[in-house]
Design an enzyme around this catalytic site. Structure first.
Site, PDB file in Angstrom:
ATOM      1  N   HIS A   5      21.131   1.575  82.769  1.00  0.00           N
ATOM      2  CA  HIS A   5      20.202   0.961  81.817  1.00  0.00           C
ATOM      3  C   HIS A   5      19.588  -0.268  82.484  1.00  0.00           C
ATOM      4  CE1 HIS A   5      19.122  -1.412  78.207  1.00  0.00           C
ATOM      5  NE2 HIS A   5      19.116  -0.265  77.552  1.00  0.00           N
TER       6      HIS A   5
ATOM      7  N   ASP B  68      29.805  -1.085  82.456  1.00  0.00           N
ATOM      8  CA  ASP B  68      28.905  -1.156  81.305  1.00  0.00           C
ATOM      9  C   ASP B  68      29.411  -0.113  80.307  1.00  0.00           C
ATOM     10  OD1 ASP B  68      26.977  -0.802  79.412  1.00  0.00           O
ATOM     11  OD2 ASP B  68      25.300  -0.606  80.803  1.00  0.00           O
TER      12      ASP B  68
ATOM     13  N   GLN C 207      27.816   2.535  75.965  1.00  0.00           N
ATOM     14  CA  GLN C 207      27.805   3.881  75.364  1.00  0.00           C
ATOM     15  C   GLN C 207      29.187   4.517  75.329  1.00  0.00           C
ATOM     16  OE1 GLN C 207      25.318   5.033  73.774  1.00  0.00           O
ATOM     17  NE2 GLN C 207      23.621   3.816  74.536  1.00  0.00           N
TER      18      GLN C 207
ATOM     19  N   LYS D  77      26.377  -0.830  68.340  1.00  0.00           N
ATOM     20  CA  LYS D  77      26.433   0.624  68.604  1.00  0.00           C
ATOM     21  C   LYS D  77      27.738   1.227  68.094  1.00  0.00           C
ATOM     22  CE  LYS D  77      23.766   0.226  72.893  1.00  0.00           C
ATOM     23  NZ  LYS D  77      22.411   0.648  72.557  1.00  0.00           N
TER      24      LYS D  77
ATOM     25  N   CYS E  56      14.876   2.831  78.422  1.00  0.00           N
ATOM     26  CA  CYS E  56      15.242   1.632  79.219  1.00  0.00           C
ATOM     27  C   CYS E  56      15.963   2.047  80.494  1.00  0.00           C
ATOM     28  CB  CYS E  56      16.107   0.667  78.419  1.00  0.00           C
ATOM     29  SG  CYS E  56      15.332   0.089  76.916  1.00  0.00           S
TER      30      CYS E  56
HETATM   31  N1  C6P Z   1      20.801   1.268  75.050  1.00  0.00           N
HETATM   32  C1  C6P Z   1      19.513   3.002  73.971  1.00  0.00           C
HETATM   33  O1  C6P Z   1      18.772   3.439  73.085  1.00  0.00           O
HETATM   34  P1  C6P Z   1      22.082  -3.998  74.142  1.00  0.00           P
HETATM   35  O2  C6P Z   1      20.641  -3.775  73.887  1.00  0.00           O
HETATM   36  O3  C6P Z   1      22.314  -5.281  74.890  1.00  0.00           O
HETATM   37  O4  C6P Z   1      22.937  -3.863  72.925  1.00  0.00           O
HETATM   38  O5  C6P Z   1      22.580  -2.815  75.102  1.00  0.00           O
HETATM   39  C2  C6P Z   1      21.992  -2.622  76.351  1.00  0.00           C
HETATM   40  C3  C6P Z   1      22.510  -1.368  76.990  1.00  0.00           C
HETATM   41  C4  C6P Z   1      23.233  -1.457  78.158  1.00  0.00           C
HETATM   42  N2  C6P Z   1      23.763  -0.378  78.740  1.00  0.00           N
HETATM   43  C5  C6P Z   1      23.618   0.844  78.218  1.00  0.00           C
HETATM   44  C6  C6P Z   1      24.263   2.014  78.894  1.00  0.00           C
HETATM   45  C7  C6P Z   1      22.889   1.019  77.037  1.00  0.00           C
HETATM   46  O6  C6P Z   1      22.757   2.224  76.531  1.00  0.00           O
HETATM   47  C8  C6P Z   1      22.299  -0.112  76.404  1.00  0.00           C
HETATM   48  C9  C6P Z   1      21.452   0.033  75.178  1.00  0.00           C
HETATM   49  C10 C6P Z   1      20.026   1.584  73.863  1.00  0.00           C
HETATM   50  O7  C6P Z   1      19.863   3.697  74.920  1.00  0.00           O
HETATM   51  C11 C6P Z   1      18.921   0.627  73.596  1.00  0.00           C
HETATM   52  S1  C6P Z   1      17.745   0.533  74.893  1.00  0.00           S
END
Ligand code: C6P
Length: 416
Positions: A121, A198, A201, A224, A364
């Protein structure tokens, strides 16, 4: 076995979209919230709202106790040795930025290497690009195997004695593959590198054990996994958090301040400058309680079952291109696809007309889109409150969308 009645715990799942009962399949973007989390947030503001770590008043002590109880529950959720390993942040993004600015900026030297994958991401790419730029270091990318998982042969080649940081997702938000982070952590440590996971997910979907992974740092977001937005988690080993330097300064994080100097609290408080997101942490605690009641292993099993049903049915529809291989095992609750000849945004809009909420775009993850040779895709992502009936509604709607575009643009050129 997760009962379909679990849906009734989530008030939003009763709503209609475009005259149809909504089927929410954008859980990788954010999850819905159960009544227990909503009630906990209301209850906090109705009965316990006060600032934390500051007062001796009854209400302030109660708020502090609840905030710190949330930290302990978060530590247990990922099997951290202590609540002192848990820093509350705003999100996964902020947690990863903390590691980049508070830790990496102090250890990376010119010529060092940082290793990530092509399936990260942007939140696990851009902070490392900035670190590499600031310190004349090199950012290296591990490629993917056909099943969407990390290519381990490539990982073994790219992680060397020059590597200082390896930062990799445990589950990709696009491919859905569960990556062997424990094995990668072992390789990173053999070369003296620090392992960052990370878990944005993975934390909502699979049991996590930071000690088994031997992660130096691990990041995830509350929103999430049934929690409120604006609360995130940064796990760090005690020695890593001791090495990490604060990059935000102010109240709460200090020990003693004179006119010219200040000393800081030990971790985690030295990283929580100012009034923290107290309600967010308490809401996250309620979310963790809810998830624990169902059981993370059971959630994982249910997600896998839905994914299998979905992929098996998608494979019956001509013109569907699934990214990664089409083995459901390699798509942990996430299926990313395109429909030949129809733009992903048109597919998502068509599905929305049928009440099915999905995400279309680059997710993203533009380097990954480039790697798989597309500009954008459609993504469905499941959670434990989704049912077989939700999968079937999605499949039926997908067939309707396909049929609509086939009739509308019979002779049209493919747009992707
Ligand atoms: N992915 C998706 O629709 P935040 O926005 O900080 O809570 O998470 C960022 C992030 C970091 N790593 C991974 C693997 C992610 O999937 C995400 C967030 C969402 O896929 C929003 S773009």
């Amino acid at each position: 076995m997760i009962k379909s009645e679990v849906k009734t715990d989530f008030p939003i799942l009763k709503r209609m979209v475009n005259g149809e009962p909504m089927v929410y399949l954008d859980n990788a973007a954010t999850s819905q919230k159960p009544q227990s989390v909503i009630d906990k947030l209301t209850d906090y503001y109705v009965s316990t709202n006060a600032n934390v770590h500051r007062g001796v008043s009854t209400i302030s002590v109660q708020a502090t106790d609840e905030y710190e109880a949330a930290r302990s529950a978060t530590a247990s959720f990922i099997n951290a040795p202590s609540s002192r390993n848990i820093v509350f942040t705003r999100s996964t993004t902020e947690s990863l930025n903390w590691i980049a600015s508070g830790y990496a900026d102090n250890v990376i030297q010119p010529g060092d290497e940082i290793v990530i994958t092509v399936a990260e991401h942007h939140s696990n790419i851009v902070p490392w690009q900035q670190v590499a730029k600031r310190h004349h270091a090199t950012l290296k990318y591990v490629t993917l195997a056909a099943n969407g998982q990390i290519d381990m042969a490539d990982a073994k080649q790219k992680i060397t004695d020059r590597t200082k940081i390896v930062s990799i997702n445990q589950v990709s938000n696009v491919m859905g593959a569960i990556n062997p982070v424990t094995q990668i952590s072992e390789i990173a440590h053999q070369h003296g590198a620090v392992m960052v996971v990370d878990a944005a997910q993975s934390a909502p979907h699979i049991p996590i054990d930071v000690q088994a992974i031997d992660a130096d740092f691990l990041a995830f977001s509350g929103h999430k996994m049934l929690g409120p937005t604006g609360i995130g988690v940064l796990y760090g080993k005690a020695e890593r958090l001791a090495e990490m330097q604060p990059v935000q300064f102010g109240g709460e994080m200090i020990d003693m301040v004179t006119q010219q100097t200040a000393t800081f609290q030990p971790a985690p408080l030295k990283f929580e400058a100012g009034t923290p997101n107290i309600a967010g942490a308490i809401g996250l605690h309620a979310a963790i309680d809810y998830l624990n009641q169902i059981g993370m292993a059971e959630i994982h099993r249910h997600d896998q079952e839905l994914t299998k049903r979905c992929i098996d049915k998608m494979k019956q529809i001509p013109g569907i291109i699934i990214y990664g291989d089409d083995d459901p095992v390699n798509h942990n609750g996430v299926v990313t696809f395109n429909v030949a000849g129809i733009h992903p945004h048109d597919v998502a809009t068509g599905l929305d007309m049928e009440g099915i909420e999905v995400r279309a775009g680059h997710h993203c993850a533009q380097p990954l889109m480039n790697y798989i040779g597309v500009e954008s895709t459609v993504r469905v992502s499941f959670y434990f409150y989704n049912s077989n009936a939700d999968v079937d509604r999605f499949i039926k709607a997908l067939e309707t969308v396909k049929e609509f575009f086939a009739n509308e643009f019979d002779e049209a050129e493919p747009t992707i």
